[in-house]
Design a protein around this motif. Structure first.
Motif, PDB file in Angstrom:
ATOM      1  N   ASP A  88      33.398  40.526  39.267  1.00 40.52           N
ATOM      2  CA  ASP A  88      34.534  39.865  38.621  1.00 40.52           C
ATOM      3  C   ASP A  88      35.391  39.070  39.606  1.00 40.52           C
ATOM      4  O   ASP A  88      36.620  39.028  39.471  1.00 40.52           O
ATOM      5  CB  ASP A  88      35.394  40.881  37.863  1.00 40.52           C
ATOM      6  CG  ASP A  88      36.226  41.766  38.778  1.00 40.52           C
ATOM      7  OD1 ASP A  88      35.938  41.830  39.999  1.00 40.52           O
ATOM      8  OD2 ASP A  88      37.193  42.394  38.284  1.00 40.52           O
ATOM      9  N   HIS A  90      37.633  36.600  40.748  1.00 35.96           N
ATOM     10  CA  HIS A  90      38.466  35.884  39.789  1.00 35.96           C
ATOM     11  C   HIS A  90      38.402  34.361  39.916  1.00 35.96           C
ATOM     12  O   HIS A  90      38.843  33.649  39.017  1.00 35.96           O
ATOM     13  CB  HIS A  90      39.926  36.334  39.938  1.00 35.96           C
ATOM     14  CG  HIS A  90      40.168  37.743  39.513  1.00 35.96           C
ATOM     15  ND1 HIS A  90      39.160  38.638  39.201  1.00 35.96           N
ATOM     16  CD2 HIS A  90      41.338  38.439  39.363  1.00 35.96           C
ATOM     17  CE1 HIS A  90      39.672  39.799  38.873  1.00 35.96           C
ATOM     18  NE2 HIS A  90      40.994  39.730  38.962  1.00 35.96           N
ATOM     19  N   SER A  95      30.617  34.447  37.192  1.00 32.90           N
ATOM     20  CA  SER A  95      30.754  35.814  36.704  1.00 32.90           C
ATOM     21  C   SER A  95      30.368  35.879  35.233  1.00 32.90           C
ATOM     22  O   SER A  95      30.840  35.084  34.419  1.00 32.90           O
ATOM     23  CB  SER A  95      32.185  36.311  36.886  1.00 32.90           C
ATOM     24  OG  SER A  95      32.348  37.564  36.255  1.00 32.90           O
ATOM     25  N   LEU A  97      31.370  38.118  33.354  1.00 32.92           N
ATOM     26  CA  LEU A  97      32.465  38.806  32.686  1.00 32.92           C
ATOM     27  C   LEU A  97      33.519  37.847  32.145  1.00 32.92           C
ATOM     28  O   LEU A  97      34.416  38.263  31.411  1.00 32.92           O
ATOM     29  CB  LEU A  97      33.124  39.795  33.655  1.00 32.92           C
ATOM     30  CG  LEU A  97      32.187  40.839  34.278  1.00 32.92           C
ATOM     31  CD1 LEU A  97      32.957  41.717  35.251  1.00 32.92           C
ATOM     32  CD2 LEU A  97      31.519  41.674  33.207  1.00 32.92           C
ATOM     33  N   THR A 199      35.519  44.781  41.181  1.00 31.96           N
ATOM     34  CA  THR A 199      34.235  45.450  40.954  1.00 31.96           C
ATOM     35  C   THR A 199      33.539  45.866  42.244  1.00 31.96           C
ATOM     36  O   THR A 199      32.510  46.544  42.204  1.00 31.96           O
ATOM     37  CB  THR A 199      33.297  44.544  40.138  1.00 31.96           C
ATOM     38  OG1 THR A 199      33.259  43.237  40.734  1.00 31.96           O
ATOM     39  CG2 THR A 199      33.761  44.437  38.697  1.00 31.96           C
ATOM     40  N   THR A 260      38.031  31.157  34.120  1.00 37.40           N
ATOM     41  CA  THR A 260      38.230  32.213  35.111  1.00 37.40           C
ATOM     42  C   THR A 260      39.703  32.616  35.149  1.00 37.40           C
ATOM     43  O   THR A 260      40.576  31.840  34.729  1.00 37.40           O
ATOM     44  CB  THR A 260      37.803  31.748  36.512  1.00 37.40           C
ATOM     45  OG1 THR A 260      38.692  30.701  36.951  1.00 37.40           O
ATOM     46  CG2 THR A 260      36.371  31.224  36.516  1.00 37.40           C
TER      47      THR A 260
END
Length: 349
Positions: A88, A90, A95, A97, A199, A260
């Motif tokens: 993750d 940012h 990613s 996620l 993570t 993001t």
């Protein structure tokens, strides 16, 4: 900012000597003795007023000429696996996620070989194979081995890899296969890392970096600045990188990506980026300091020139992993204009 016609010639000490004590200290400590600045000293560079930036860049340029030489290393990068990463980070649109437009794509071996040939044709000596993964599984490692064999059979170029966090066995395999350099960025300071990645830990990244160095591969370990960190944390990161003693430090500037968590982060001010270039060079006088992602957006054409005359001695040409860069010819022509020779390929015997 202004540039000189001949970037390969060391100039006399600046007319500003005495106005900024940290620059006088850096001239004696870094330029003359080859000792990088401490974290507190780096912070002083990052806090210099705008009018002192040309002086800082000039000194950083003299340092890189004396301790690294005048040539510039050129590299191309390509992703064998894009998107779908379980981490993750940012800042990263790869990613899985986040709701970003990047989706998982695999590149086949013939495409990698073609990209390596195109990279070598620019005069580049380094070709980096990147995968958006937490760490490579057996399948990916087998693909990397096959790619290395095919590329080395057809192209004279050093191969680097960036495959996430490694086990000791994987480090040993990459070393055995002839990988020249491994990229694993710290990205940001230890104190700010939990704000950017949750993570995995800063210590996990450090462990891979240490294993790479212990195995005898060159370590490429970089920074991504402009993510909301304080100037103190920027100095902390430079000092932490210097303590790790990587062979190369790619210097990235945040290019906020849609979807993001950092998509609304403001673009870093170009003057702050130039301060950072000078500070990172003065922290690491003998390290390859490479222009990487985000420089086009943060610095533009004039700022890019200033950085090359301010401590940078390597560039990634062409596009990045998920963002567009400048055309390779634009950077190569600028190197010619600045009388900066491209480093020739040095193959190990």
């Amino acid at each position: 900012m202004t540039s000189r016609e001949d970037a390969g010639a060391v100039v006399a000490p600046s007319e500003y000597v005495g106005r900024y004590p940290i620059l006088d200290t850096a001239r004696e400590q870094v330029l003359d003795r080859g000792e990088g600045l401490s974290e507190a000293q780096i912070l002083e560079i990052l806090r210099l007023p705008d009018e002192a930036i040309p002086e800082a860049l000039q000194l950083a340029h003299e340092v890189r000429l004396k301790h690294c030489g005048e040539d510039v290393e050129v590299e191309g990068i390509i992703s064998i696996k894009t998107g779908g990463c379980p981490e993750d980070c940012h800042f990263c649109s790869q990613s899985g996620l986040f709701d970003s437009p990047v989706r998982g794509v695999w590149l086949d071996i013939p495409e990698l070989v073609k990209a390596a040939k195109e990279t070598a044709a620019t005069g580049a000596t380094e070709f980096c194979i990147v995968a958006a993964v937490r760490g490579p599984d057996v399948k990916l490692m087998n693909q990397i081995k096959f790619a290395i064999d095919r590329i080395t059979a057809e192209v004279e170029i050093n191969i680097a890899c960036s495959l996430g966090m490694l086990t000791q066995r994987q480090v040993d395999q990459l070393t055995e296969w002839g990988v020249h350099r491994y990229n694993h960025n710290l990205e940001t300071a230890r104190s700010y890392f939990p704000e950017v990645v949750t993570t995995h830990s800063y210590e996990e990244r450090l462990e891979t970096c240490r294993m790479v160095k212990d195995a005898g591969m060159e370590l490429c370990c970089g920074a991504l600045i402009g993510m909301g960190e304080t100037v103190e944390q920027r100095a902390e990161l430079a000092a932490q990188l210097a303590a790790l003693e990587p062979d190369e430090v790619p210097l990235n500037f945040l290019n906020p990506r849609p979807g993001t968590p950092l998509e609304n982060q403001p673009i870093m001010d170009g003057k702050d980026a130039l301060r950072a270039i000078a500070a990172f060079r003065l922290a690491m006088p003998r390290t390859v300091l490479r222009y990487a992602g985000g420089r086009e957006l943060t610095l533009g054409d004039l700022g890019t020139r200033d950085g090359l005359l301010g401590g940078i001695n390597a560039v990634i040409v062409g596009n990045y992993l998920t963002t567009l860069g400048r055309p390779a010819t634009q950077d190569l022509n600028l190197l010619v204009e600045l009388n900066m020779p491209i480093r020739e390929l040095q193959k190990s015997l």
